[in-house]
Design an enzyme around this catalytic site. Structure first.
Site, PDB file in Angstrom:
ATOM      1  N   ALA A  66       0.776  -1.190   0.303  1.00  0.00           N
ATOM      2  CA  ALA A  66      -0.004  -0.144   0.212  1.00  0.00           C
ATOM      3  C   ALA A  66       0.972   1.107   0.172  1.00  0.00           C
ATOM      4  O   ALA A  66       2.007   1.176   0.477  1.00  0.00           O
ATOM      5  CB  ALA A  66      -0.972   0.060   1.197  1.00  0.00           C
ATOM      6  N   GLY A 105       0.195  -4.944   0.491  1.00  0.00           N
ATOM      7  CA  GLY A 105      -0.623  -4.837  -0.413  1.00  0.00           C
ATOM      8  C   GLY A 105      -0.463  -5.347  -1.628  1.00  0.00           C
ATOM      9  O   GLY A 105      -1.220  -6.271  -2.328  1.00  0.00           O
ATOM     10  N   GLU A 108      -0.989  -8.909  -1.387  1.00  0.00           N
ATOM     11  CA  GLU A 108      -2.324  -9.226  -1.100  1.00  0.00           C
ATOM     12  C   GLU A 108      -3.236  -9.093  -2.501  1.00  0.00           C
ATOM     13  O   GLU A 108      -4.157  -9.725  -2.683  1.00  0.00           O
ATOM     14  CB  GLU A 108      -3.211  -8.196  -0.153  1.00  0.00           C
ATOM     15  CG  GLU A 108      -2.715  -8.380   1.264  1.00  0.00           C
ATOM     16  CD  GLU A 108      -3.039  -7.475   2.183  1.00  0.00           C
ATOM     17  OE1 GLU A 108      -3.552  -7.669   3.451  1.00  0.00           O
ATOM     18  OE2 GLU A 108      -2.900  -6.133   1.976  1.00  0.00           O
ATOM     19  N   GLU A 128       3.702  -5.924   7.535  1.00  0.00           N
ATOM     20  CA  GLU A 128       3.096  -4.508   8.015  1.00  0.00           C
ATOM     21  C   GLU A 128       3.268  -4.559   9.523  1.00  0.00           C
ATOM     22  O   GLU A 128       3.050  -3.454  10.125  1.00  0.00           O
ATOM     23  CB  GLU A 128       1.396  -4.942   7.848  1.00  0.00           C
ATOM     24  CG  GLU A 128       0.835  -4.597   6.466  1.00  0.00           C
ATOM     25  CD  GLU A 128       1.030  -5.780   5.508  1.00  0.00           C
ATOM     26  OE1 GLU A 128       1.682  -6.709   5.705  1.00  0.00           O
ATOM     27  OE2 GLU A 128       0.556  -5.592   4.668  1.00  0.00           O
TER      28      GLU A 128
HETATM   29  N1  COA Z   1       4.573   3.391   0.098  1.00  0.00           N
HETATM   30  C1  COA Z   1       5.195   4.431  -0.018  1.00  0.00           C
HETATM   31  N2  COA Z   1       6.465   4.735  -0.549  1.00  0.00           N
HETATM   32  C2  COA Z   1       7.323   3.651  -0.362  1.00  0.00           C
HETATM   33  C3  COA Z   1       6.602   2.421  -0.050  1.00  0.00           C
HETATM   34  C4  COA Z   1       5.410   2.039   0.162  1.00  0.00           C
HETATM   35  N3  COA Z   1       4.736   0.946   0.557  1.00  0.00           N
HETATM   36  N4  COA Z   1       7.756   1.434  -0.159  1.00  0.00           N
HETATM   37  C5  COA Z   1       8.807   2.207  -0.600  1.00  0.00           C
HETATM   38  N5  COA Z   1       8.465   3.392  -0.753  1.00  0.00           N
HETATM   39  C6  COA Z   1       9.478   4.311  -1.167  1.00  0.00           C
HETATM   40  C7  COA Z   1      10.531   4.806   0.060  1.00  0.00           C
HETATM   41  O1  COA Z   1      10.130   5.685   0.946  1.00  0.00           O
HETATM   42  C8  COA Z   1      11.499   5.507  -0.864  1.00  0.00           C
HETATM   43  O2  COA Z   1      11.362   6.683  -1.026  1.00  0.00           O
HETATM   44  P1  COA Z   1      12.385   7.903  -1.361  1.00  0.00           P
HETATM   45  O3  COA Z   1      13.077   7.407  -2.260  1.00  0.00           O
HETATM   46  O4  COA Z   1      11.705   9.042  -1.736  1.00  0.00           O
HETATM   47  O5  COA Z   1      12.929   8.020  -0.194  1.00  0.00           O
HETATM   48  C9  COA Z   1      11.583   4.692  -2.083  1.00  0.00           C
HETATM   49  O6  COA Z   1      10.032   4.091  -2.263  1.00  0.00           O
HETATM   50  C10 COA Z   1      12.618   3.522  -2.460  1.00  0.00           C
HETATM   51  O7  COA Z   1      12.217   2.640  -0.991  1.00  0.00           O
HETATM   52  P2  COA Z   1      13.757   2.051  -0.528  1.00  0.00           P
HETATM   53  O8  COA Z   1      13.347   1.449   0.808  1.00  0.00           O
HETATM   54  O9  COA Z   1      14.661   3.036  -0.464  1.00  0.00           O
HETATM   55  O10 COA Z   1      13.959   1.116  -1.551  1.00  0.00           O
HETATM   56  P3  COA Z   1      14.743  -0.426  -1.624  1.00  0.00           P
HETATM   57  O11 COA Z   1      14.895  -0.886  -3.032  1.00  0.00           O
HETATM   58  O12 COA Z   1      15.710  -0.463  -0.857  1.00  0.00           O
HETATM   59  O13 COA Z   1      13.526  -1.265  -0.989  1.00  0.00           O
HETATM   60  C11 COA Z   1      11.531  -2.096  -0.585  1.00  0.00           C
HETATM   61  C12 COA Z   1      12.322  -1.489  -1.687  1.00  0.00           C
HETATM   62  C13 COA Z   1       9.890  -2.246  -1.194  1.00  0.00           C
HETATM   63  C14 COA Z   1      11.720  -3.612  -0.148  1.00  0.00           C
HETATM   64  C15 COA Z   1      11.211  -1.052   0.592  1.00  0.00           C
HETATM   65  O14 COA Z   1      11.058   0.043   0.303  1.00  0.00           O
HETATM   66  C16 COA Z   1      10.279  -1.683   1.439  1.00  0.00           C
HETATM   67  O15 COA Z   1      10.261  -2.556   2.403  1.00  0.00           O
HETATM   68  N6  COA Z   1       8.967  -0.813   1.437  1.00  0.00           N
HETATM   69  C17 COA Z   1       7.740  -1.082   2.507  1.00  0.00           C
HETATM   70  C18 COA Z   1       6.991  -2.432   2.056  1.00  0.00           C
HETATM   71  C19 COA Z   1       5.888  -2.579   3.007  1.00  0.00           C
HETATM   72  O16 COA Z   1       5.951  -2.547   4.067  1.00  0.00           O
HETATM   73  N7  COA Z   1       4.701  -2.658   2.377  1.00  0.00           N
HETATM   74  C20 COA Z   1       3.486  -2.748   3.099  1.00  0.00           C
HETATM   75  C21 COA Z   1       3.167  -1.494   3.376  1.00  0.00           C
HETATM   76  S1  COA Z   1       1.392  -1.991   4.065  1.00  0.00           S
END
Ligand code: COA
Length: 685
Positions: A66, A105, A108, A128
């Site tokens: 999400a 998400g 999901e 989450e």
């Molecule tokens: N929503 C909004 N922004 C998100 C996001 C999300 N779910 N996941 C990542 N981002 C953004 C980060 O804030 C970052 O933004 P920035 O460049 O402006 O700082 C950018 O995406 C890249 O994220 P980053 O974590 O630096 O990249 P990465 O390649 O190291 O890791 C992921 C990618 C997806 C593994 C990691 O971002 C992550 O774990 N995200 C959360 C996933 C999550 O918890 N999802 C469930 C949400 S309910």
């Protein structure tokens, strides 16, 4: 290709439609993505020439979750539930084709598809809980239907993603696609589904595994062994999965949604979401933009095969870098190398590494007693005894033997990096890389920027931190940088409190109750009381001096502040209490009872005060960086956001008031913020 909106498109391959999401950086389920998905699914449904849909993403990953930045705001446009409804009502098979990370998400959505295929490097999970949440899009209802209750409990409460191979073994995906061939493999799967006349397989209708697991005492067993501390979200996640077994699907979804909403509004989740974005912000250095060129690093050198040197070597070996580790004497080198082997063997025994992985990693580490063997290294990190003269000698030697453009880093935890840089002819290529013990485990890396450190060197260190799975935070030169400088204040005050009547065990208990994994005295026993203590210079003036003088150096010697009887669990020590009484008598102090509240304030407020001084002196780029340091290096509980986040919740003027009561010098910055009714977060705004 037909564009649906700016982030989604439709393409056709014969009778198969591709719904393509392209919303950088991570294809999060923003309003536009949700709108695009619903519109695309609708078009596909109505198109008589299409008989199957492949949902796929462009860019580095499948939908990574999400859009977290929407949480806490009013959500516009269709909801995530609307997306799922449109998939659930599809009459043509939908295949999710996954690469990168299908998280939250994202997974999901994939679970709403009827079939799933993933590239072999893909990772799938419901993280989450790390944001203080439970999955809110049916994750806790669909996952147990696909992989069974026990595995779902583990995945959802830990938040840990699994790789494609495990996902296949669990039944979460139907097929693994070879790397780089996801789309073709997905087409083959779609054709097979069509050729076999396979049914529309909605996860929501599949109760087989639930029916099997319902009769087992899985939840009772799980709750008995679960240890989530004060984190609320994992307990709620268990309740949601339980609801999946107790309630019909739609009721289960309602239950999950209600819990999700409560969690989203909870202080814990707000703090954990703050921590998530704080970590990402820390990666940004205002005058060193992301496109700053970095130095290619392929071979790492380390000087010093002690605990730190070996831990650092393992960090790099774990990420596939070849390392040369240099020690003065062959026996010390040998001891270090066998400690590394021992550590890897233990990981094999615990099932964390395969024997092959362990031996591959060990093989990347070569030992030597000749500094000249570091001549081909691109980065050399010194991890020798913490004394300026010794480190200066090491740096002068490194400067002679290293390639002219090699980066020289020090792992010092408090010495002046600028002075060290001056022992070389290349101060622009010198910086601090302060790892935290145990270096192969702790995520924090303080990257100390010297006055002359080149931007490319800083950018290289930040990039490397990410490559080895660390959270890099840039800090300025100054005793103890950020983390230890604040820790020093807490330690100093803890020593004061025990001379007023609080026992080490009381102080440890209060900080553990606050959420730290251990208190300051337990931490000291673990690290060793003799760290930085010199017998010849000891004046027996402090409790620590006196304990060291009688050989109580902490856990490793079977006694420190606590007694240890054949294990790591400390028992409050009568010896320590006696020494405290003697020291108090010398001071003429009468013991008094300190309340838990006083202990907590006197432990945390000096740190907050010091954080303000650090910001005032420009030794940290932003308040949230200080929080990232404490969250990743010192066990600050994530659900409390970090010291400055915590301070903002209490209110800075209240903290200033208490600091005055305790008679400490108030940081001018803290005082000003308090007077203006502002908080630390206002500084970055
Ligand atoms: N929503 C909004 N922004 C998100 C996001 C999300 N779910 N996941 C990542 N981002 C953004 C980060 O804030 C970052 O933004 P920035 O460049 O402006 O700082 C950018 O995406 C890249 O994220 P980053 O974590 O630096 O990249 P990465 O390649 O190291 O890791 C992921 C990618 C997806 C593994 C990691 O971002 C992550 O774990 N995200 C959360 C996933 C999550 O918890 N999802 C469930 C949400 S309910």
């Amino acid at each position: 290709m037909q564009s649906i909106n700016t982030v989604t498109a439709l393409a056709r391959e014969g009778t198969i439609a591709f719904v393509i999401v392209n919303s950088p950086p991570v294809n999060a389920l923003s309003r536009l993505v949700r709108e695009g998905l619903i519109a695309a699914m609708d078009l596909v449904e109505r198109d008589d020439h299409v008989n199957a849909t492949i949902l796929v993403c462009d860019g580095r990953t499948f939908i990574a979750g999400a859009d977290i930045s929407e949480f806490g705001q009013v959500v516009h446009g269709p909801t995530f539930k609307d997306v799922q409804n449109s998939m659930d009502s599809a009459r043509k098979p939908i295949i999710a084709a996954i690469h990168g990370t299908a998280l939250g998400g994202g997974l999901e959505v994939a679970m709403c598809a009827h079939y799933r295929i993933a590239e072999s490097s893909a990772r799938l999970g419901l993280p989450e809980v790390a944001l203080g949440l439970v999955p809110g899009g049916g994750g806790t209802q669909r996952l147990p239907r696909l992989i069974g209750v026990e595995r779902a409990l583990d995945m959802v409460t830990s938040g840990r993603p699994i790789d494609a191979h495990k996902a296949f073994e669990y039944g979460l995906i139907d097929k693994i696609a070879p790397e780089g061939q996801l789309r073709n493999a997905a087409i083959r799967l779609a054709r097979k589904v069509l050729a076999d006349g396979a049914p529309i397989r909605r996860t929501r209708d599949n109760d087989e595994k639930l029916a099997r697991d319902r009769l087992q005492p899985i939840f009772a067993r799980f709750r008995q062994k679960a240890n989530f501390g004060k984190f609320e979200a994992p307990y709620d996640a268990v309740r949601c999965i339980e609801a999946a077994t107790d309630l019909p699907f739609d009721k289960g979804i309602e239950f999950e949604r209600a819990i999700f909403e409560t969690r989203k509004a909870s202080p814990q989740s707000a703090a954990q979401r703050y921590a998530f974005f704080a970590e990402r912000k820390a990666a940004k250095i205002p005058d060193v933009p992301n496109d700053t060129p970095s130095v290619p690093i392929s071979h790492i050198g380390i000087i010093g095969a002690g605990t730190m040197g070996c831990g650092i070597a393992m960090c790099f070996a774990n990420a596939g870098f070849p390392i040369t580790i240099v020690e003065r004497a062959p026996d010390i080198l040998e001891r270090g190398l066998s400690a590394i082997k021992g550590n890897y063997n233990q990981s094999v025994m615990r099932g964390r590494l395969s024997p092959e992985q362990a031996s591959n990693r060990s093989r990347l580490i070569t030992g030597s007693i000749l500094p000249t063997d570091l001549s081909s290294c691109d980065l050399i990190i010194e991890a020798v005894f913490e004394r300026m003269d010794i480190k200066q000698d090491v740096f002068a030697t490194l400067d002679r033997v290293a390639k002219p453009d090699a980066i020289l880093a020090t792992n010092t935890s408090y010495l002046d990096v600028n002075t060290l840089a001056q022992s070389t002819t290349r101060p622009d290529r010198v910086l601090g890389m302060h790892f935290f013990s145990p270096a192969n485990i702790m995520k924090l890396l303080e990257i100390v920027r010297g006055d002359k450190t080149a931007k490319t060197v800083l950018a290289t260190a930040m990039r490397l931190a990410k490559q080895i799975g660390k959270v890099g935070v840039v800090v300025g030169v100054g005793p103890g940088f950020v983390g230890n400088r604040m820790l020093f204040q807490r330690t100093r005050e803890a020593q004061e409190m025990i001379l007023e009547g609080a026992t080490p065990w009381e102080i440890d208990r209060v900080l553990k109750d606050f959420g730290f994994p251990m208190g300051p005295f337990q931490m000291s026993d673990l690290a060793g009381l003799d760290l930085g203590w010199v017998r010849e210079e000891s004046k027996g003036a402090t409790l620590r001096d006196r304990l060291n003088e009688i050989g109580r150096h902490g856990q490793k010697s079977g006694a420190g502040y606590y007694d240890y009887v054949g294990g790591r669990k400390g028992i409050p020590s009568a010896v320590t209490e006696q020494i405290i009484r003697e020291l108090m008598a010398l001071k003429g102090a009468t013991p008094r009872k300190l309340s838990d509240q006083e202990i907590l304030q006197r432990s945390i407020y000096p740190m907050i005060n010091e954080a303000a001084n650090i910001l005032l002196e420009g030794k940290a780029l932003r308040a949230s960086d200080i929080d990232v340091v404490w969250l990743n290096g010192y066990g600050w509980p994530a659900y409390r956001g970090g010291p400055t986040y915590y301070a903002d919740r209490i209110g800075l003027s209240a903290i200033v008031g208490q600091i005055r009561n305790y008679g400490w010098a108030v940081s001018p910055l803290l005082e000003k913020l308090g007077e203006d009714g502002k908080c630390f977060a206002d500084l970055s705004a």
